[in-house]
Scaffold this motif. Structure first.
Motif, mmCIF file in Angstrom:
data_model
loop_
_atom_site.group_PDB
_atom_site.id
_atom_site.type_symbol
_atom_site.label_atom_id
_atom_site.label_comp_id
_atom_site.label_asym_id
_atom_site.label_seq_id
_atom_site.Cartn_x
_atom_site.Cartn_y
_atom_site.Cartn_z
ATOM 1 N N ARG A 1 20.475 45.765 43.906
ATOM 2 C CA ARG A 1 19.363 46.395 44.642
ATOM 3 C C ARG A 1 19.758 46.624 46.094
ATOM 4 O O ARG A 1 19.490 47.687 46.671
ATOM 5 C CB ARG A 1 18.106 45.515 44.564
ATOM 6 N N ALA A 2 20.418 45.624 46.677
ATOM 7 C CA ALA A 2 20.850 45.759 48.069
ATOM 8 C C ALA A 2 21.938 46.825 48.208
ATOM 9 O O ALA A 2 21.969 47.572 49.198
ATOM 10 C CB ALA A 2 21.358 44.408 48.587
ATOM 11 N N PRO B 1 30.021 41.789 58.249
ATOM 12 C CA PRO B 1 29.943 40.478 57.584
ATOM 13 C C PRO B 1 29.561 40.625 56.106
ATOM 14 O O PRO B 1 28.764 41.494 55.730
ATOM 15 C CB PRO B 1 28.843 39.744 58.368
ATOM 16 N N GLN B 2 30.134 39.764 55.295
ATOM 17 C CA GLN B 2 29.837 39.769 53.868
ATOM 18 C C GLN B 2 28.375 39.405 53.627
ATOM 19 O O GLN B 2 27.805 38.560 54.318
ATOM 20 C CB GLN B 2 30.741 38.755 53.178
ATOM 21 N N ARG B 3 27.767 40.039 52.606
ATOM 22 C CA ARG B 3 26.404 39.696 52.204
ATOM 23 C C ARG B 3 26.446 39.098 50.801
ATOM 24 O O ARG B 3 27.103 39.637 49.904
ATOM 25 C CB ARG B 3 25.509 40.933 52.231
ATOM 26 N N ALA B 4 25.775 37.964 50.617
ATOM 27 C CA ALA B 4 25.786 37.257 49.336
ATOM 28 C C ALA B 4 24.364 37.166 48.788
ATOM 29 O O ALA B 4 23.386 37.077 49.547
ATOM 30 C CB ALA B 4 26.374 35.857 49.508
ATOM 31 N N PHE B 5 24.247 37.159 47.440
ATOM 32 C CA PHE B 5 22.943 37.190 46.788
ATOM 33 C C PHE B 5 22.896 36.217 45.616
ATOM 34 O O PHE B 5 23.917 35.757 45.126
ATOM 35 C CB PHE B 5 22.632 38.613 46.308
ATOM 36 N N GLU C 1 12.329 36.012 48.082
ATOM 37 C CA GLU C 1 11.937 37.404 47.862
ATOM 38 C C GLU C 1 13.138 38.332 47.680
ATOM 39 O O GLU C 1 13.197 39.116 46.729
ATOM 40 C CB GLU C 1 11.075 37.891 49.030
ATOM 41 N N THR C 2 14.112 38.280 48.581
ATOM 42 C CA THR C 2 15.240 39.222 48.542
ATOM 43 C C THR C 2 16.409 38.719 47.706
ATOM 44 O O THR C 2 17.242 39.506 47.263
ATOM 45 C CB THR C 2 15.756 39.510 49.952
ATOM 46 N N GLY C 3 16.485 37.403 47.508
ATOM 47 C CA GLY C 3 17.620 36.842 46.788
ATOM 48 C C GLY C 3 18.868 36.736 47.634
ATOM 49 O O GLY C 3 19.930 36.350 47.136
ATOM 50 N N GLU C 4 18.791 37.058 48.924
ATOM 51 C CA GLU C 4 19.976 37.026 49.778
ATOM 52 C C GLU C 4 20.255 35.592 50.231
ATOM 53 O O GLU C 4 19.339 34.810 50.494
ATOM 54 C CB GLU C 4 19.816 37.944 50.983
#
Length: 647
Positions: A454-455, A442-446, A602-605
Motif C-alpha cells: 500500500r505504501a 531512509p529505508q521504510r519498514a512495515f 493503523e499504517t503498519g509502518e
C-alpha cells in the motif's frame, strides 16, 4: 581443517597464476596508474596525427613486436591504449575518459576494476581486450547473458577491426566446428557459462579420442595413416575478461556447470513422481516432516518415514533411488521451491529455472537427483528423463584455468577480501567521471507485505504525478505481478519486466527514463542496458529506484540502486521492506515477530531500529554464503590436487 589445506596449496603455488605475478610486477616497477595515464594522454596528439592507413600500420607493427618478443605486453600497454582511444574516436565518436583508461589499466595488470553503473564498462573492455590480443593467443570476454554478449560484440567490432584484430561472437547450441570459428578470432565474446560448457565438451571429446602417444605416432608413420583427432572448439584458456565478475564468481558460485546426457521423456516413470506428490500432500509439518529454512532442506521424522512406506502401490520396479527421496523431493517442490520465484513454466510446458540474483531464465540448467521431475509432476507438465552427469566443473575452478583473468563490476568492494583470498584478484576502485548526485532516502519498514505494498503504491503515485520516472525493483516475479495488479486497479500506468519477457527487456528498460514512466522489474532484469533521462525527467529529480525487499547480499542491493543517478545525472533510491519478507522469514523468523510488535496499528509502518535489524540479518546470510563458497573452494583445490597426482 579448511585453512591448513588452503595454506598448503597456496604455498605450493596453486594460486600463483600469471595474473597474480603480473600484479606484483606492475607494483615493482614503481609506476603509478596516474603516471601511466599521463603517458597515454601525452600520445594523444601523435596518434591523432596518423592517417587511417598510418594507424593501421602502427597497430600492425606493435602486434609484430609483441608476437616476436621484441616488446613484452606490459611495455606495449601505453601505445596500445592510445591506439584504441583513437580507433574508438574514429569509429564510434566516443573517446575513452581518463577514468575509463584507469579501469583498463586495472584490467591489464590482472585486477578487478570497480566502476559504478553507467561509467562505460563496455568501452573500457576494448582497452584490455586489444592489449591482451597482441599476444595472439585469443581473448575471451565473458558476459552474464547472450543479449549483452551480442550487443557488446557488435559495438566493439569496428574499433578492434580498425586496429587489425578479428572479433567473434560465440554461438550457443552449435557444433564444435561452428564454435571453433568464433574461438579462432583474436577476441571472442560470449556468456561465461557457454565458455565453461565448451571447455567441458572439449574435455569429453579429448577423453573419447585421447592424444596419440609414441606408439600411436610410430604406427601412423609405418602405415601412412593418421589417428583420429578430437573435435575440440577452444584453443586454450589464455586471457579472460569477466563482466559483472562478482555475479559470475560469487553469486553463481553455488551453481556448477554440468553437462548431462539423456534428455528424452520419462513419462513411463511418471507414476512414481505423481504418487510421491500425492503422499507428500497428506503429510503434516512437524509431525511427519521438518523444514529447515536456512539450509533449504526437508527431513522426514521417524513417524513420517513409517507412514510413507505403508502406502499402497509404490512402483518399486521404477524407482531409481530410495522411496523416501521421492517423497522428500515432492515436499521440497511443494514447500521450498515456488513458481514465479525460483522457476517459471514456459510456453512449451517446460520448467525453466530463474536465477535468484539476476531474475534471468536459465534454460540450460536443471535440478538434479529427481527434484526437477518432482516439480514437473507438481505442475502437471511432461516429465523429462533424469540426466546422467557426463562432466562438471564449478565456475571458480574453470576460470582459474586461465593464464590471466580480470574483470569489471560496480560492486566489488564488499567482496575484496574474498576475491584476493580465492583468486588473488585485487579490487581497484575507479573514480567517477562526474560527481554522484544520488539521494538515498531512509529505508521504510512495515508489518507485512500488504501494508508495504500500500505504501509502495502511494509513493509511486506521488512521484508519477510529479513527472518523475520510477523503477520498482522486486525480488520475484510473483511480487512484480502482485504489485502490477495493484497498480492496474489504482489506475497507475506502468510496464512490467520479468524473466518472462527476456527478449523485450532492452526496449522496455531503455524507455524507463521518460517523465512519469513506471517500470516494475524483477531484481536486476535489464542490467547492462542504459536508461536515458528526458529533460523533463531530469527536472523532476531523475530516475527514482524503489526497491521492494532486501536481497541476501548487500552487493545486489547496491547494484539495484545503482540504476539511478548515472554519469552525474540526478536520481534517488529507497528501500521498502516488511517483517514477512523472504530474508526475514527464511533466516530470522524470531526477528520478524519482534518487528511486527513494533508496527503502528493503523499504517503498519515500523519505526525505531528496524533498518539495523535488516542489516544484521543480511550480514548473517552473507557469512553463511561465504562459508559455503569457502567449503566449495577447498573441495575444488582437493579435486585439482588429486587430478595432478594422478596425471
Amino acid at each position: 581443517m579448511a585453512l591448513p589445506i588452503q595454506s598448503q596449496y597456496d604455498k605450493r603455488g596453486y594460486l600463483k597464476a600469471r595474473w597474480a605475478r603480473r600484479w606484483r610486477a606492475w607494483r615493482s616497477r614503481g609506476e603509478s596508474d596516474e603516471d601511466r595515464l599521463r603517458n597515454i594522454l601525452e600520445l594523444e596528439g601523435e596518434i591523432q596525427a596518423l592517417t587511417d592507413s598510418g594507424l593501421t600500420a602502427a597497430a600492425a607493427e606493435l602486434r609484430r613486436q609483441v608476437a616476436e618478443g621484441e616488446r613484452d605486453l606490459d611495455d606495449a600497454v601505453i601505445p596500445a591504449f592510445a591506439m584504441v582511444r583513437e580507433a574508438s574516436r574514429r569509429e564510434t565518436g566516443l573517446f575513452h575518459y581518463p577514468e575509463q583508461v584507469l579501469g583498463g589499466l586495472a584490467l591489464v595488470r590482472g585486477g578487478i576494476a570497480e566502476m559504478a553503473t553507467g561509467e562505460g564498462k563496455t568501452l573500457t573492455v576494448t582497452l584490455a581486450a586489444y592489449a591482451f590480443a597482441l599476444e595472439g593467443k585469443g581473448v575471451h570476454v565473458a558476459t552474464v547473458n547472450d543479449y549483452l554478449a551480442a550487443r557488446d560484440c557488435e559495438f566493439v567490432t569496428p574499433i578492434l577491426e580498425r586496429l587489425g584484430m578479428t572479433v567473434g561472437l560465440l554461438p550457443e547450441r552449435e557444433p564444435a566446428p561452428v564454435k571453433r570459428r568464433a574461438y579462432e578470432k583474436d577476441v571472442t565474446y560470449g556468456t561465461g557459462y557457454e565458455f565453461g560448457f565448451d571447455y567441458l565438451r572439449d574435455q569429453l571429446a579429448l577423453l573419447a579420442c585421447p592424444h596419440p602417444g609414441t606408439r600411436e605416432k610410430l604406427r601412423d608413420a609405418l602405415m601412412e595413416s593418421q589417428s583420429p583427432r578430437p573435435d575440440v572448439a577452444q584453443r586454450g584458456q589464455p586471457f579472460a575478461i569477466i563482466d559483472e565478475i562478482d555475479s559470475v564468481l560469487i553469486d553463481e558460485a553455488g551453481s556448477p556447470l554440468v553437462i548431462s546426457e539423456g534428455m528424452a521423456g520419462d513419462e513411463e516413470n511418471r507414476q512414481a513422481y505423481d504418487l510421491a506428490r500425492e503422499v507428500a500432500r497428506e503429510l503434516e509439518e512437524e509431525t511427519d516432516f521438518e523444514i529447515h529454512q536456512t539450509r533449504q532442506s526437508i527431513e522426514l521424522t521417524p513417524l513420517g518415514k513409517e507412514k510413507i512406506y505403508r502406502v499402497d502401490g509404490i512402483p518399486w520396479n521404477l524407482l531409481k533411488r530410495p522411496w523416501d527421496r521421492y517423497v522428500v523431493n515432492a515436499l521440497r517442490a511443494e514447500h521450498l521451491i515456488h513458481r514465479d520465484s525460483q522457476y517459471v513454466v514456459d510456453a512449451e510446458d517446460r520448467i525453466v529455472i530463474i536465477d535468484e540474483f539476476t531474475g534471468r531464465r536459465h534454460e540450460e540448467r536443471s535440478w538434479r537427483d529427481g527434484l526437477h521431475q518432482a516439480l514437473e509432476s507438481k505442475e502437471g507438465v511432461p516429465i523429462r528423463r533424469e540426466n546422467d552427469t557426463a562432466a562438471g566443473i564449478t565456475r571458480q575452478r574453470y576460470f582459474r584455468r586461465y593464464e590471466t583473468i580480470c574483470g569489471l563490476t560496480g560492486t566489488a568492494a564488499e567482496s575484496a577480501g574474498e576475491f584476493w583470498r580465492f583468486f588473488e584478484l585485487p579490487v581497484v576502485p575507479v573514480p567517477l567521471h562526474r560527481p554522484a548526485r544520488r539521494e538515498l532516502h531512509p529505508q521504510r519498514a512495515f508489518r507485512d507485505a500488504e501494508s508495504r505494498d500500500r505504501a509502495v503504491l502511494e509513493e509511486v503515485r506521488r512521484r508519477q504525478a510529479a513527472g518523475q520516472p520510477v523503477l520498482v525493483g522486486t525480488r520475484t516475479i510473483k511480487v512484480s505481478e502482485s504489485l502490477s495488479a495493484r497498480f492496474e486497479e489504482a489506475g497507475i500506468v506502468h510496464r512490467v519486466l520479468t524473466a518472462k519477457q527476456d527478449e523485450e527487456e532492452s526496449e522496455i528498460v531503455a524507455g524507463a527514463g521518460e517523465a512519469g514512466k513506471v517500470l516494475i522489474a524483477t531484481n536486476m532484469a535489464g542490467r547492462g542496458t542504459h536508461i536515458d533521462l528526458s529533460e523533463e525527467a531530469r527536472r523532476a529529480g531523475g530516475l527514482h529506484v524503489l526497491a521492494v525487499e532486501r536481497n541476501e547480499s548487500a552487493r545486489i542491493d547496491r547494484q539495484l540502486i545503482g540504476r539511478c543517478a548515472r554519469q552525474g545525472q540526478p536520481g534517488s533510491a529507497q528501500f521498502f521492506v516488511s517483517a514477512d519478507d523472504h530474508l526475514v522469514e527464511r533466516y530470522a523468523p524470531e526477528i520478524g515477530r519482534r518487528l511486527r510488535k513494533m508496527a503502528a496499528r493503523e499504517t503498519g509502518e515500523i519505526g525505531g531500529d528496524a533498518g539495523r535489524l535488516f542489516d544484521e540479518i543480511q550480514a548473517r546470510v552473507e557469512r553463511l554464503r561465504y562459508e559455503q563458497r569457502l567449503t566449495m573452494a577447498v573441495r575444488d583445490r582437493w579435486t585439482e590436487a588429486t587430478r595432478r597426482s594422478l596425471a
